[in-house]
Design a protein around this motif. Structure first.
Motif: not given
Length: 283
Positions: A165-168, A195-213
């Protein structure tokens, strides 16, 4: 068409179609039970998908009193056959108590995940899983079985026949800041994310502290989109309870919430860069 579904979604789809057919034929659930000399409540349980493995004889009895075409009858009997497949997680009933979650993962075409304080199970290393399990109250034997079950679940993203499956997944910096195990083990977990984020069917995104609420700071969301025209669903869980959300309006609302969370996070390339830098500075 039904061959595109696994056992869990086949069972779900069968329950929904049986309810639609009953209504289309003008029967109440109790009327159907009376016509078939069944105990009252049996049809309601079927239509609510509260069954482990449908009995083919029961399905054929229902289809005899509903007006349907030969083609529909064939499709529904095929769904019932698929729904009777014994999936591997049935051997872990102590881990997945009355839960179809592994089946939804296995049958989904797209999985959207957001967890504010821990990493999604599909992205965890064995050491991270073990550390997480140890904070609970379950005995060591259960923890070992739960770890093996989670690793088995992860095989869904490793499928090499183009059926993965596509994983977001949206993760948070907070989920990486807890100290557990050794520095080496924590770094291995971060490197695994890269490594997982490099896979074509995986989209990995991060929420950082510095970006606030950000949106969804207290939400924990799993959204499953299935093949064909099978409706999507949302799975909510916490330490005490689990809930399946199937109402189309509510599913749409959760999808909008997830989209806002995703939009607030770093994009995939920036997430990879941040994780690499994080791994280098990890204490």
């Amino acid at each position: 068409m039904s061959q595109i579904y696994g056992a869990t979604v086949a069972k779900r789809r069968l329950a929904r179609r049986l309810a639609e057919l009953r209504v289309a034929n003008g029967y109440t659930a109790n009327q159907v039970c009376d016509k078939l000399n069944w105990g009252r409540g049996k049809v309601g349980r079927f239509e609510a998908n509260v069954w482990k493995r449908p009995e083919l004889s029961d399905i054929r009895d229902l289809l005899r009193i509903y007006e349907i075409s030969d083609r529909e009858r064939e499709e529904l009997e095929e769904l019932a056959t698929l729904a009777r497949d014994r999936a591997w997680w049935r051997d872990y009933s102590d881990v997945f108590v009355d839960s179809e979650y592994p089946g939804y993962e296995a049958d989904a075409a797209r999985i959207c995940l957001y967890m504010p304080l821990i990493l999604p199970g599909l992205l965890q290393t064995p050491a991270y899983i073990d550390a997480q399990m140890r904070v609970g109250s379950q005995p060591a034997t259960w923890r070992d079985r739960a770890l093996r079950a989670r690793l088995r679940r992860q095989e869904v993203v490793d499928r090499s026949d183009n059926s993965a499956p596509e994983l977001v997944a949206v993760i948070t910096e907070a989920s990486l800041m807890y100290r557990w195990g050794t520095q080496v083990l924590r770094r291995e977990q971060v490197e695994h994310l890269v490594e997982m984020g490099r896979r074509d069917h995986v989209e990995l995104r991060m929420l950082r502290f510095e970006d606030g609420p950000h949106p969804g700071m207290s939400s924990l969301i799993s959204i499953f989109d299935f093949p064909g025209d099978e409706p999507s669903m949302v799975y909510l869980e916490n330490d005490a309870a689990e809930e399946e959300v199937t109402d189309p309006g509510k599913v749409e609302e959760y999808a909008k919430i997830f989209d806002r969370i995703r939009d607030a996070a770093l994009d995939a390339p920036a997430t990879t860069a941040h994780l690499k830098k994080f791994a280098e500075t990890l204490e």
